[in-house]
Design a protein around this motif. Structure first.
Motif, PDB file in Angstrom:
ATOM      1  N   PHE A  99      47.083  46.263  45.269  1.00 30.86           N
ATOM      2  CA  PHE A  99      46.015  45.657  46.059  1.00 30.86           C
ATOM      3  C   PHE A  99      45.801  44.266  45.480  1.00 30.86           C
ATOM      4  O   PHE A  99      45.801  44.096  44.263  1.00 30.86           O
ATOM      5  CB  PHE A  99      44.746  46.509  45.902  1.00 30.86           C
ATOM      6  N   ALA A 100      45.624  43.273  46.333  1.00 34.10           N
ATOM      7  CA  ALA A 100      45.370  41.917  45.856  1.00 34.10           C
ATOM      8  C   ALA A 100      44.399  41.234  46.810  1.00 34.10           C
ATOM      9  O   ALA A 100      44.541  41.337  48.024  1.00 34.10           O
ATOM     10  CB  ALA A 100      46.663  41.127  45.770  1.00 34.10           C
ATOM     11  N   VAL A 101      43.422  40.559  46.228  1.00 30.61           N
ATOM     12  CA  VAL A 101      42.462  39.805  47.034  1.00 30.61           C
ATOM     13  C   VAL A 101      42.124  38.516  46.286  1.00 30.61           C
ATOM     14  O   VAL A 101      42.034  38.504  45.057  1.00 30.61           O
ATOM     15  CB  VAL A 101      41.195  40.648  47.332  1.00 30.61           C
ATOM     16  N   SER A 102      41.988  37.437  47.037  1.00 29.89           N
ATOM     17  CA  SER A 102      41.635  36.165  46.401  1.00 29.89           C
ATOM     18  C   SER A 102      40.176  36.198  45.961  1.00 29.89           C
ATOM     19  O   SER A 102      39.350  36.900  46.537  1.00 29.89           O
ATOM     20  CB  SER A 102      41.872  35.001  47.364  1.00 29.89           C
ATOM     21  N   VAL A 103      39.882  35.426  44.926  1.00 27.93           N
ATOM     22  CA  VAL A 103      38.532  35.372  44.370  1.00 27.93           C
ATOM     23  C   VAL A 103      38.101  33.911  44.306  1.00 27.93           C
ATOM     24  O   VAL A 103      38.795  33.080  43.713  1.00 27.93           O
ATOM     25  CB  VAL A 103      38.489  35.992  42.946  1.00 27.93           C
ATOM     26  N   SER A 104      36.965  33.613  44.906  1.00 29.16           N
ATOM     27  CA  SER A 104      36.448  32.247  44.851  1.00 29.16           C
ATOM     28  C   SER A 104      35.890  31.969  43.456  1.00 29.16           C
ATOM     29  O   SER A 104      35.487  32.890  42.732  1.00 29.16           O
ATOM     30  CB  SER A 104      35.363  32.035  45.903  1.00 29.16           C
ATOM     31  N   GLU A 105      35.865  30.709  43.106  1.00 29.49           N
ATOM     32  CA  GLU A 105      35.375  30.338  41.774  1.00 29.49           C
ATOM     33  C   GLU A 105      33.936  30.806  41.551  1.00 29.49           C
ATOM     34  O   GLU A 105      33.563  31.190  40.449  1.00 29.49           O
ATOM     35  CB  GLU A 105      35.503  28.829  41.579  1.00 29.49           C
TER      36      GLU A 105
END
Length: 144
Positions: A99-105
């Protein structure tokens, strides 16, 4: 030289979600090895932790890195090392999927805290319950 900050929260499981990483001491040893190996491969692991059958990694991708390449390097080498060191009974493997999801700063600290608290988190919630919550939270359709 480009300046890139792309954070990805990866979650990957042991083969068939077997609880191979049964002790906290073993998990810490594996996480430390993954971190040390990642440094050698120019993979920046911001935070790593997990539980008996899964691992969470917060990774900042480099300009030449892809998600699949990073996962292949981390999972392949760590499986080999775990088996070479005979840290588990039977043959250790990670599942192919992840599973992969982008993370905002702005969410980095929250994600780090979530990853940090896996031991406590899984006292009350199984991995399957966590997985279902993630899938719902991020709007993934369940198939089958």
């Amino acid at each position: 030289m480009p300046f890139v900050k792309v954070y990805i929260h990866f979650v990957f499981c042991t083969k068939n979600r077997e609880p191979f990483l049964s002790s906290k001491e073993l998990r810490q040893k594996v996480w430390q090895h993954i971190r040390e190996n990642a440094i050698k491969k120019s993979i920046y692991i911001d935070f790593i932790n997990g539980h008996k059958e899964h691992c969470h990694c917060l990774i900042s991708l480099g300009t030449e890195q892809t998600m699949s390449n990073v996962m292949q390097l981390i999972k392949g080498e760590s499986s080999f090392w775990i088996n070479q060191q005979k840290l588990c009974e039977g043959k250790f493997q990670w599942q192919d999927e992840y599973f992969a999801v982008s993370v905002s700063e702005s969410m980095l600290d929250k994600v780090r805290e979530y990853i940090k608290n896996q031991e406590e988190h899984h006292k009350d919630k199984t991995f399957q319950e966590e997985y279902d919550k993630f899938m719902t939270r991020y709007g993934f359709q369940k198939f089958g």
